[in-house]
Design a protein around this motif. Sequence first.
Motif, PDB file in Angstrom:
ATOM      1  N   HIS A 154      25.972  22.526 -12.148  1.00 53.58           N
ATOM      2  CA  HIS A 154      25.533  21.295 -11.485  1.00 53.58           C
ATOM      3  C   HIS A 154      24.744  20.436 -12.462  1.00 53.58           C
ATOM      4  O   HIS A 154      23.721  20.853 -12.980  1.00 53.58           O
ATOM      5  N   LYS A 155      25.223  19.212 -12.707  1.00 56.57           N
ATOM      6  CA  LYS A 155      24.526  18.312 -13.620  1.00 56.57           C
ATOM      7  C   LYS A 155      23.596  17.412 -12.824  1.00 56.57           C
ATOM      8  O   LYS A 155      23.928  16.960 -11.739  1.00 56.57           O
ATOM      9  N   LEU A 156      22.439  17.180 -13.393  1.00 57.47           N
ATOM     10  CA  LEU A 156      21.461  16.309 -12.754  1.00 57.47           C
ATOM     11  C   LEU A 156      21.840  14.856 -13.000  1.00 57.47           C
ATOM     12  O   LEU A 156      22.157  14.461 -14.120  1.00 57.47           O
ATOM     13  N   GLY A 157      21.795  14.053 -11.963  1.00 63.16           N
ATOM     14  CA  GLY A 157      22.059  12.629 -12.094  1.00 63.16           C
ATOM     15  C   GLY A 157      20.761  11.862 -12.284  1.00 63.16           C
ATOM     16  O   GLY A 157      19.679  12.440 -12.383  1.00 63.16           O
TER      17      GLY A 157
END
Length: 72
Positions: free
Chosen positions: A4-7
């Motif tokens: 999961h990449k942080l936006g």
Amino acid sequence: MEGHKLGRAPNFTGACIVMFGVNLGWILLLLFAVYGLVAAIFLGLVVNHWVSWLEHRKQLADQRYGDVSGDT
């Protein structure tokens, strides 16, 4: 969770400014209802002076360090 990449965080500046105005409005109305017009005008002048002082400090910082915010 590892993939999961942080936006980017949302920009709530507009909402903060609007809520500052709403809160200032009800505080001035309450002050007017309890203490009268003179107290409400005095508080309004104090807030105006404070905001002008903050703007002046920001302008000095922009001149001294350059505009790094990118909001030009």
